[in-house]
Scaffold this active site. Structure first.
Site, mmCIF file in Angstrom:
data_model
loop_
_atom_site.group_PDB
_atom_site.id
_atom_site.type_symbol
_atom_site.label_atom_id
_atom_site.label_comp_id
_atom_site.label_asym_id
_atom_site.label_seq_id
_atom_site.Cartn_x
_atom_site.Cartn_y
_atom_site.Cartn_z
ATOM 1 N N CYS A 28 38.475 32.482 47.033
ATOM 2 C CA CYS A 28 38.546 31.829 48.340
ATOM 3 C C CYS A 28 38.055 30.398 48.222
ATOM 4 O O CYS A 28 37.851 29.886 47.142
ATOM 5 C CB CYS A 28 37.679 32.575 49.332
ATOM 6 S SG CYS A 28 38.032 34.334 49.399
ATOM 7 N N GLY A 39 43.147 29.964 49.877
ATOM 8 C CA GLY A 39 43.174 31.164 50.705
ATOM 9 C C GLY A 39 44.001 30.970 51.946
ATOM 10 O O GLY A 39 43.780 30.027 52.699
ATOM 11 N N ASN A 93 32.876 32.672 47.881
ATOM 12 C CA ASN A 93 34.030 32.633 46.990
ATOM 13 C C ASN A 93 33.643 33.330 45.690
ATOM 14 O O ASN A 93 32.686 32.925 45.050
ATOM 15 C CB ASN A 93 34.419 31.175 46.726
ATOM 16 C CG ASN A 93 35.487 31.014 45.644
ATOM 17 O OD1 ASN A 93 35.618 29.948 45.078
ATOM 18 N ND2 ASN A 93 36.258 32.038 45.358
ATOM 19 N N GLY A 94 34.406 34.355 45.327
ATOM 20 C CA GLY A 94 34.119 35.084 44.092
ATOM 21 C C GLY A 94 34.084 36.570 44.349
ATOM 22 O O GLY A 94 34.522 37.032 45.402
ATOM 23 N N CYS A 113 35.543 29.942 35.011
ATOM 24 C CA CYS A 113 36.846 30.615 35.009
ATOM 25 C C CYS A 113 37.933 29.655 34.544
ATOM 26 O O CYS A 113 38.196 28.644 35.188
ATOM 27 C CB CYS A 113 37.171 31.103 36.422
ATOM 28 S SG CYS A 113 38.880 31.605 36.636
ATOM 29 N N TYR A 144 45.645 27.491 36.928
ATOM 30 C CA TYR A 144 46.484 27.787 38.083
ATOM 31 C C TYR A 144 45.835 27.508 39.438
ATOM 32 O O TYR A 144 46.462 26.945 40.324
ATOM 33 C CB TYR A 144 46.910 29.265 38.067
ATOM 34 C CG TYR A 144 47.564 29.694 39.366
ATOM 35 C CD1 TYR A 144 48.874 29.341 39.645
ATOM 36 C CD2 TYR A 144 46.836 30.386 40.341
ATOM 37 C CE1 TYR A 144 49.459 29.686 40.854
ATOM 38 C CE2 TYR A 144 47.420 30.735 41.552
ATOM 39 C CZ TYR A 144 48.730 30.383 41.804
ATOM 40 O OH TYR A 144 49.307 30.712 42.997
ATOM 41 N N SER A 184 53.531 25.101 40.364
ATOM 42 C CA SER A 184 52.401 25.483 39.506
ATOM 43 C C SER A 184 52.529 24.990 38.064
ATOM 44 O O SER A 184 51.528 24.816 37.387
ATOM 45 C CB SER A 184 52.219 26.997 39.536
ATOM 46 O OG SER A 184 53.427 27.656 39.206
ATOM 47 N N ASP A 196 55.875 27.120 32.807
ATOM 48 C CA ASP A 196 55.091 27.596 33.957
ATOM 49 C C ASP A 196 53.638 27.757 33.533
ATOM 50 O O ASP A 196 53.324 27.790 32.341
ATOM 51 C CB ASP A 196 55.645 28.915 34.507
ATOM 52 C CG ASP A 196 55.229 29.143 35.969
ATOM 53 O OD1 ASP A 196 54.517 28.288 36.544
ATOM 54 O OD2 ASP A 196 55.622 30.178 36.543
ATOM 55 N N ASP A 197 52.772 27.888 34.543
ATOM 56 C CA ASP A 197 51.347 27.999 34.222
ATOM 57 C C ASP A 197 51.009 29.350 33.604
ATOM 58 O O ASP A 197 50.188 29.447 32.719
ATOM 59 C CB ASP A 197 50.508 27.769 35.474
ATOM 60 C CG ASP A 197 50.754 28.852 36.510
ATOM 61 O OD1 ASP A 197 51.835 28.871 37.099
ATOM 62 O OD2 ASP A 197 49.868 29.709 36.696
ATOM 63 N N CYS A 220 40.877 40.794 36.294
ATOM 64 C CA CYS A 220 39.805 39.875 36.679
ATOM 65 C C CYS A 220 38.897 40.576 37.679
ATOM 66 O O CYS A 220 39.372 41.093 38.680
ATOM 67 C CB CYS A 220 40.378 38.609 37.305
ATOM 68 S SG CYS A 220 39.074 37.492 37.865
ATOM 69 N N CYS A 262 34.966 31.643 30.941
ATOM 70 C CA CYS A 262 35.351 33.040 31.099
ATOM 71 C C CYS A 262 36.828 33.140 30.720
ATOM 72 O O CYS A 262 37.685 32.539 31.373
ATOM 73 C CB CYS A 262 35.159 33.545 32.522
ATOM 74 S SG CYS A 262 35.675 35.284 32.685
ATOM 75 N N CYS A 272 40.371 37.574 31.137
ATOM 76 C CA CYS A 272 41.713 38.066 31.433
ATOM 77 C C CYS A 272 42.662 37.900 30.248
ATOM 78 O O CYS A 272 43.725 38.519 30.213
ATOM 79 C CB CYS A 272 42.279 37.410 32.693
ATOM 80 S SG CYS A 272 42.387 35.620 32.609
HETATM 81 P P1 5GP Z 1 54.568 36.720 37.643
HETATM 82 O O1 5GP Z 1 55.809 36.331 38.384
HETATM 83 O O2 5GP Z 1 54.708 36.642 36.173
HETATM 84 O O3 5GP Z 1 54.003 38.025 38.120
HETATM 85 O O4 5GP Z 1 53.423 35.686 38.048
HETATM 86 C C1 5GP Z 1 53.381 34.398 37.508
HETATM 87 C C2 5GP Z 1 53.621 33.372 38.592
HETATM 88 O O5 5GP Z 1 52.722 33.604 39.693
HETATM 89 C C3 5GP Z 1 53.334 31.968 38.115
HETATM 90 O O6 5GP Z 1 54.357 31.124 38.594
HETATM 91 C C4 5GP Z 1 52.008 31.583 38.735
HETATM 92 O O7 5GP Z 1 52.047 30.254 39.183
HETATM 93 C C5 5GP Z 1 51.841 32.530 39.874
HETATM 94 N N1 5GP Z 1 50.489 33.104 39.926
HETATM 95 C C6 5GP Z 1 49.661 33.417 38.915
HETATM 96 N N2 5GP Z 1 48.503 33.935 39.370
HETATM 97 C C7 5GP Z 1 48.602 33.944 40.712
HETATM 98 C C8 5GP Z 1 47.722 34.345 41.761
HETATM 99 O O8 5GP Z 1 46.599 34.787 41.557
HETATM 100 N N3 5GP Z 1 48.206 34.192 43.026
HETATM 101 C C9 5GP Z 1 49.441 33.685 43.294
HETATM 102 N N4 5GP Z 1 49.847 33.547 44.550
HETATM 103 N N5 5GP Z 1 50.269 33.290 42.336
HETATM 104 C C10 5GP Z 1 49.862 33.421 41.060
HETATM 105 MG MG MG Z 2 54.067 29.600 40.187
#
Ligand code: 5GP
Ligand code: MG
Length: 470
Positions: free
Chosen positions: A8, A34, A108-109, A244, A250, A291, A353-354, A390, A441, A444
């Site tokens: 958050c 959030g 947050n956490g 983290c 991300y 992202s 992608d991230d 996580c 950390c 994951c």
């Molecule tokens: P995937 O589609 O592989 O399940 O998730 C990866 C995508 O979801 C990436 O584009 C990344 O930016 C996004 N993503 C990764 N972690 C999170 C998260 O905790 N929350 C949200 N909303 N998006 C995430």
């Molecule tokens: Mg994304």
């Protein structure tokens, strides 16, 4: 583990004037942390008033809902949860009336020994009114306040009982405190505005408020802010750190600086290192918006490949990641991303992608690129394979949802339909963030947990409980 997991955003402010509008503004700027609910608690004339509702900041906290909310001290919260819980029962700040005054907490956490503590205190006759782990913080703090009547001591006692990730803003009547857990999992920083001092999850909030960034709250530090000064109560001992890595990869805004490292800069470096570790024979490189943007730019710089935008993102389709079933997630990704055909057609494309969690996003995107005429599609990922849950606040929860747990890299490449697939290495990621590996950390991606989690490998023994009695 039960209960919602969330990363958050929190705010706290103390000023000579009303702080509510400032907190509202700061919450808007950290909205990405959030989107489920938002709330503000403000102190005036002996009373803390709290307004919190479901929805985005501008929906939850309107002129109407905030009518009558004012004060020179206040805290705020935006809440993110994977569980799409309806209603506002788990929204924050949490406020309590005690014999020692009004108390409010924004968290947050994730508290990792929450279930254990809850069991212990239920047996002592306590009652809990939410299923949020943050409630235990408020209850412990108010219990300690009734014993000590000293917020600093009460916070320290609370910190010696709870384990896990917590960046907090806390209000005791008009006094405003910031707290960061001794590992420093989640960010929290201090800034100065014309009208007073502010604590906020991410430094980006200060820029748009014409504030000055002062510094990050140190791991384990408690800080009190007042309209004209602040006072620090640092941890007196050396404690292991565990920032983290996913904040940089991300979660945080690219324009924030966390523990001295700008998020944009780290992401760009991730891309450059990816280009060095796993180059691709291709014509162009493009990001998954938004992202993967800085990572893709870094890949372009590192590889010399031209950077192009290959997707337009529909900004009004939100949060595909947390939709409850796979079909819905896939449909939402198609609605969200449309290819720019001229940049893709007959080209060999690198897409960056991230992170890959389930693989939903990239599987869909590779297909969209092929349908738009891409000759080859090479996927590069700015985070090592996510293999472990996580417990510290990011909503990646169960092992079976991680594609990298069930399949090898070449199998994932085939599943998402790419010509090649490469992730940044753990060493590469550590190099990009530019912290000693032990201060991060990485649980994951390497399954080594900084704190004691039943059933998981423990990276090192916490010295918290013994060192903390000060
Ligand atoms: P995937 O589609 O592989 O399940 O998730 C990866 C995508 O979801 C990436 O584009 C990344 O930016 C996004 N993503 C990764 N972690 C999170 C998260 O905790 N929350 C949200 N909303 N998006 C995430
Ligand atoms: Mg994304």
């Amino acid at each position: 583990m039960t209960g919602p997991k969330h990363s958050c955003g929190v705010v706290g402010m103390s000023a000579a004037h009303d702080v509510v509008n400032h907190i509202h503004k700061a919450l808007n700027i950290i909205q990405h942390r959030g989107q489920e609910s938002a709330g503000i608690a403000a102190y005036r004339n002996g009373v803390i008033t709290t307004v919190k509702n479901s929805g985005l900041v501008n929906v939850a906290l309107t002129k109407e809902s905030m009518a009558g909310l004012s004060g020179e001290s206040g805290i705020g919260h935006v809440r993110y949860s994977q569980l799409v819980t309806k209603g506002v029962v788990n929204a924050q700040p949490i406020s309590l009336e005690t014999t020692h005054g009004s108390i409010a907490i924004a968290h947050n956490g994730d508290i990792t020994n929450f279930e254990e503590l809850k069991k212990k205190y239920l047996a002592q006759g306590w009652s809990f009114s939410t299923d949020s782990d943050s409630e235990i913080l408020a209850l412990l703090f108010s219990k300690n306040m009734s014993q000590t009547d000293d917020p600093i001591r009460a916070l320290r006692m609370m910190m010696s009982e709870v384990d896990g990730a917590y960046s907090l803003t806390v209000m005791v009547n008009e006094r405003v405190f910031g707290v960061r857990d001794p590992y420093g999992f989640r960010p929290l920083c201090l800034g100065e505005l014309e009208e007073g001092y502010i604590l906020v999850s991410e430094s980006a909030a200060l820029d748009s408020m014409k504030g000055t960034f002062i510094r990050d709250i140190m791991p384990g530090e408690i800080i009190e802010i007042m309209p004209d000064r602040f006072k620090s109560y640092p941890l007196s001992t050396n404690h292991p750190k565990a920032h983290c890595m996913f904040e940089w990869v991300y979660f945080a805004r690219p324009d924030s600086i966390i523990d001295g490292k700008e998020v944009y800069d780290v992401r760009k470096r991730v891309g450059m290192i990816l280009a060095r570790e796993s180059p691709a024979n291709a014509d162009i490189v493009m990001p998954v918006p938004d992202s993967g943007r800085a990572h893709a730019l870094g890949f372009s710089i590192g590889s010399g490949l031209q950077y192009e935008e290959g997707f337009m993102k529909n900004r009004f389709v939100e949060r595909t990641f947390i939709l409850p079933d796979q079909k819905q997630r896939e449909r939402a990704v198609s609605m969200k991303m449309n290819p720019i055909r001229s940049t893709v057609k007959d080209r060999r494309v690198v897409i960056v992608d991230d992170s890959i969690v389930r693989g939903t996003t990239l599987k869909k995107l590779v297909k969209i690129l092929r349908d738009a005429g891409a000759k080859e599609v090479h996927v590069r990922v700015g985070c090592p394979p996510v293999i472990a849950p996580c417990y510290y606040g990011v909503d990646m929860r169960t092992r079976d949802q991680f594609i990298a747990n069930s399949y090898s890299v070449s199998e994932i490449r085939d599943i998402i339909g790419a010509d090649s697939l490469a992730y940044i290495s753990i060493d590469g990621l550590v190099e990009a963030i530019d912290f000693p590996e032990n201060d991060l950390c990485l649980a994951c991606v390497n399954s080594k947990y900084p704190t004691n989690i039943p059933g998981e490998k423990h990276r090192f023994q916490s010295t918290l409980r013994t060192d903390f009695a000060q």
